[in-house]
Design an enzyme around this catalytic site. Structure first.
Site, PDB file in Angstrom:
ATOM      1  N   ASP A 337      17.020 -16.915   2.112  1.00  0.00           N
ATOM      2  CA  ASP A 337      16.474 -18.604   1.152  1.00  0.00           C
ATOM      3  C   ASP A 337      15.759 -17.326   0.306  1.00  0.00           C
ATOM      4  OD1 ASP A 337      14.491 -20.021  -0.666  1.00  0.00           O
ATOM      5  OD2 ASP A 337      13.351 -20.561   1.025  1.00  0.00           O
ATOM      6  N   GLU A 375      10.039 -18.644  -7.488  1.00  0.00           N
ATOM      7  CA  GLU A 375      10.325 -19.732  -7.397  1.00  0.00           C
ATOM      8  C   GLU A 375       9.384 -20.414  -6.225  1.00  0.00           C
ATOM      9  OE1 GLU A 375      12.745 -23.476  -4.919  1.00  0.00           O
ATOM     10  OE2 GLU A 375      11.959 -21.214  -3.685  1.00  0.00           O
TER      11      GLU A 375
END
Lengths: 699, 699
Positions: A337, A375
């Site tokens: 991620d 993000e």
């Protein structure tokens, strides 16, 4: 996306233990050149599929995840340069690439004053300390660039809680239970680096901000000159100090609690019975009068976060954008991620860029690659981008494709998206070989794991709906752009892990992916091929491969739920579902007629303006479902079909939520008026959608 | 649009006398066939100009204004049928025509209980009554279809006011002073039917609703199933009974008042000194203890109001609409308001329809003619239409052209519009002969009456800006569609009448127009030719004749006003105009570059898709100025450049208003934060506009 158990520090009536939700996330890449075919060129498609290389994705991932690249850190900025360099490469780059910065409010732990969790004895002495950092098991968990585990945007403070205290909760400890993340396993020998499971010292970082986008500039791009809210007026931050800890430390605290037994569903795999407190049990590891002291020293800072955009200019319709995005920032090394997505992004852009630079190919429409910043703090880079270019993006974007984490696990494709994207994903995946044993297509493998019985198509793979777990959120909810999110994921018969176990920890590293998640990188390659095929189909097809009539199934199912579960109640309040039934039928008829007109035209040789006009109807359909006045209390959410649903009935979210609030109010209440208003809003949206799909000269 | 003096009924501290504002209004028609030229066909244009007939407009007007046609009355519905019949005529009709109904809340006086205004003596006996109806001077002011003068949406009630009463105002009487409407003249021999001036018994009707659109369904189309507000939650109605009266009756009341002399600017031409009360003077026509009694019996009613839409399908781009609208409903016969517009609408649609049916012509883009209902009550038909088709209209409408009253007077053209429409109106009017003596073009005549010195073009006719006086309001303010309003109007050196004197009275009749306003109907013809030329240019030109760089002058002038009148103050509060300066410069540069690109392309033979893409940039520019969150307190207004300005500085309205509110507050107040927010909103809109104008593959 993210579920963790929350360990509460009771400063009052009751200690607090429950399930907490944290924002979770996802990410991909891609490329493009100078001849413009009339329609999708199957030979180009085959070339692209053949050139997407698993070993190059592996090389990308090794480079991307070499060092921690927390949002706005020096390494995050290095990766901006890496992306620019790749996208400006004369042999394999795009037409142009630029980085742009937003000044946004982030939250970091203090380097001078680490966040601490202690147990303090009756005389004030520290008798136990939780770990400040994760154990350095692979040599990658040390060093100054590994950010201390923390709860971003949790306020600073040093609550000290007597478990028996009477009122309120002064602080929150969060941990991930081995039952939820490790299929119950918890010993070092059973966990990473010996398996894919989370080591006992692993701590999940995350943002605890309730909304998305820069907290200081809602609805305005966070350019330096923009108006910023006074901190006192910011909403959505956690109210009290919060700190995540590993399950090793959580066991020491939780297994020593006294009090009533916690509900069965709260029990976990720490090897003891979980109790609610108040206080430690007298026969446990701590003196009965001990308190837990939490020191949180998080600081809010204005930082410059970069987005990177790379563009392949469309040959015929450069003002139509196929937008493909992945975030770049990680919590630590972020091999999964988001770098598993970024590794795919770079391979896709290399293959398409090479064809472009060779002059072999240039798409009909423009392709825009985006690498979003920040993000992890709340979809900040993508949200600011949509605020800055709101009108332009709304008018021109065909579809937004998101690949955040590209590979959670290597069992099957998983797709979330709005109904019109179903057809293009089906077409793409039927033509790509699935990794793994057997000779299945990705589609045929996918249908084994996620499927549903469609009244129209029979058994088909099922797409999930889009929440707010990654950067697609502002595109679908705020701009009304048809969107999808692609990834490879689990075989649920083999693990019940909420998400891959090292999620948001310092153990999410290259070796973790290489050894456990996707040895050989064939799942990465499968996602790259799926995304590549989807991009080519959307950017090169003469008619946009968006099947608007696939919205009918959703509408029918929402309508049916309303009829079965709400109609009797609504009738008691003289509220009719009749207009909704009519509106759904009208939508169905117009959508089917449009699909039929396109099918007829496809048999002839329609002129480019005719095609453009029909494509505009397909592209803009999703926009007709937006209503900025539908949910005044929800920031950014304006899609009347996909807004958050809190009501239990799986129907139109505004209707479901309004009914759930009105249920216990008197006839004629404001809450019942809101139910009526929500029905009208959906009727208006569906009638407007039907009007957009009608032959264009009919008003 | 409408200014009247208001005579207050003091029930308390002070009697009330001042200036009141009532909503005012305007209206036109038009037609179209089967060959599609590449570009504007000058021969077709000449044919259309030559065929638009003054005598046919006169015939139309006689028919349209034969009987009163109040919104939703039987005659209003007869005119719906007349329009449908004309637009479906096999020889001169359009491709299609349909009527649709909205169920809207209107307000009417009671037929059983007329509204009354009396003076009541000390013993309760009626000693004076105002007229209930206008004097029947031409045989057209009697009969059941002439609606009694009233103030629509004023609540019912029967206040009786002792002028000396102590607190509050219980009711309002409104009249139009001869000083404002009649150049001071007031005797029967000097007024209609002996001149164009208002007779002493004339009473101006009007809507007193503060917003526009159906009061019960803001932001929702008033279809039968839509959610309707509870009446208790409706805002914008007048709080107290209100009744309009003629100046004959106003003189009897006002000239008998005692008390302090009213301010000079409040004095009028009733032949006495106006006093503020309280009470009647002892030596006047009424006993000193008399009271004025007002009985208002207005009733709110849900009524079905029709819009009629007639469509000429575009040959090449049927999904691009040139929308041309006029309202149909009047207060009484409405020969001027709106039938002078409807008479033009029907002649335009006849001429274009004939070419269409003959197969001589079919426009490149679609032309939509609209006849709106219930405009006089608050632009209701047009507003509901924009609510029902919000997305479709926003995505596809090139320009909205409004002609409400086509001829106020016969001196000159008057145009209100947003800057991009200036160029097409200039091109059209330079080629049409002006009515009246001399051999001037409409343009050359126009520049004599309304002109300004443009930094770019030198001396040019000046366009007014668009408020909310007619049906263009929802198109420009709510949908962000470039709009214009066309009419012929006064020589201000010859009259100071606020508007044509019989406005909204029973004296606005065919003979009034035929004898006084436009004998020979050459001004009507001039408006028809101007509108016809504008429609043809917008619907047939290969490149849209909208000059986006003409917005630069507006932006420069707003910026200059901000710099000259606000910058010093803003600097004291550490607020910089720098970002606004940069944004304006960026807009200027991008607009100029786009105009240059079009100019270059026009020299070659651009392909249809290239033209379409550029035209989309031109069409959608106006949309980029919308921000639905800019003015949360203003219903429908979201255009950041044209929202209502209450501040005195002629700059961006949000900035002007916010500064005016912040001026007297402390540094750091919420009001100063709002100033900063408003600047950011304008900067974001201008940066977004510049982004939309950039070459499309540049993000």
């Amino acid at each position: 996306m993210q579920w963790t158990k929350v360990l509460g520090l009771g400063l009052g009536a009751a200690a607090f233990l429950g399930l907490g939700i944290i924002l979770g996330h996802f990410a991909i890449p891609k490329e493009a050149s100078v001849s413009a075919p009339q329609d999708l060129d199957l030979q180009i498609l085959e070339t692209v599929m053949g050139q997407l290389s698993a070993s190059r994705i592996r090389d990308n991932l090794r480079e991307l995840s070499r060092d921690p690249h927390l949002a706005t850190s020096p390494r995050d900025e290095d990766l901006v340069q890496l992306l620019l360099q790749r996208w400006r490469d004369p042999e394999s780059g795009l037409d142009s690439a630029e980085a742009s910065k937003y000044e946004v409010l982030l939250s970091f732990p203090s380097q001078e004053q680490p966040n601490l969790v202690h147990v303090v004895g009756p005389t004030g002495d520290i008798i136990y300390s939780c770990r400040q950092t994760e154990e350095n098991l692979t040599g990658e968990q040390g060093g100054p660039d590994v950010v201390q585990p923390y709860a971003a945007y949790a306020p600073p403070g040093t609550p000290q809680a007597v478990n028996a205290a009477k009122h309120g909760v002064a602080g929150v400890l969060v941990y991930t239970d081995p039952a939820d993340i490790n299929d119950g396993l918890s010993s070092p020998s059973e966990t990473f680096p010996n398996s894919w499971y989370l080591p006992p010292s692993g701590v999940e970082r995350g943002s605890y901000y309730e909304y998305f986008g820069d907290p200081l500039t809602p609805y305005l791009p966070a350019i330096p000159s923009s108006f910023r809210l006074d901190l006192a007026n910011v909403s959505g931050f956690p109210p009290i100090p919060t700190q995540p800890i590993g399950f090793q430390d959580a066991r020491d605290l939780l297994c020593n609690l006294s009090g009533t037994l916690a509900p069965t569903t709260w029990q976990g795999a720490l090897g003891c019975s979980y109790r609610l407190g108040p206080g430690f049990r007298p026969d446990g590891g701590f003196p009965a009068d001990s308190q837990v002291n939490v020191s949180v020293h998080n600081r809010l800072e204005l930082r410059n976060s970069s987005n990177v955009l790379g563009i392949i200019r469309g040959a015929v319709e450069p003002d139509r954008y196929v937008l493909y995005g992945n975030h770049r920032d990680s919590w630590v090394h972020g091999a999964v991620d988001p770098s598993s997505g970024t590794a795919v992004l770079l391979e896709l852009s290399r293959v398409l860029g090479t064809l472009l630079k060779k002059g072999t190919w240039r798409p009909r429409r423009s392709i825009v690659f985006a690498s979003w910043g920040a993000e992890e703090f709340g979809l900040i880079g993508s949200t600011e981008f949509t605020e800055e270019f709101f009108n332009k993006l709304q008018e021109r974007t065909v579809t937004y494709i998101n690949v955040d984490i590209s590979v959670f696990a290597n069992a099957t494709l998983r797709v979330q998206g709005t109904p019109p994207v179903q057809s293009v994903v089906f077409s793409a995946t039927k033509e790509i070989r699935s990794p793994g044993p057997g000779d299945l297509s990705i589609y045929d493998n996918w249908i084994r794991y996620f499927n549903r019985s469609s009244p129209v198509y029979g058994l088909v793979p099922s797409l999930g709906s889009l929440g707010a777990g990654s950067d697609y959120a502002p595109f679908i909810h705020f701009l009304g752009i048809s969107s999808m999110d692609l990834a490879y994921t689990y075989d649920r018969s083999k693990t019940s892990a909420r998400i891959y176990p090292t999620y948001h920890t310092a153990f999410d590293t290259f070796d973790y992916v290489d050894k456990f998640l996707d040895p050989g990188f064939s799942s990465h390659q499968a996602v790259a091929q799926t995304a590549g095929s989807v991009i080519l189909r959307l950017s090169d097809s003469f008619f946009l491969p968006l099947n608007v009539s696939d919205y009918s199934e959703t509408l029918r199912s929402f309508l049916q739920a309303a009829q079965q579960e709400l109609e009797a109640l609504l009738e008691q309040h003289s509220i009719s579902l009749g207009p909704l039934v009519t509106a759904v039928e009208k939508f169905d008829a117009e959508a089917a007629a449009l699909v039929e007109r396109i099918s007829t035209l496809q048999k002839g040789s329609p002129d480019p303006l005719q095609v453009r006009m029909l494509n505009d109807q397909l592209m803009l359909l999703e926009r007709t479902f937006l209503n900025p006045r539908a949910f005044p209390e929800e920031r950014y959410y304006s899609h009347v079909l996909w807004a958050p649903r809190t009501g239990s009935v799986a129907t139109f979210p505004g209707l479901s939520n309004a009914c759930s609030r009105a249920r216990d109010t008197a006839p004629g209440s404001e809450a019942w008026a809101e139910v009526q208003r929500q029905i009208s809003i959906v009727v208006m949206a569906l009638e407007g959608a039907a009007a957009t799909l009608r032959p264009v000269a009919d008003l």
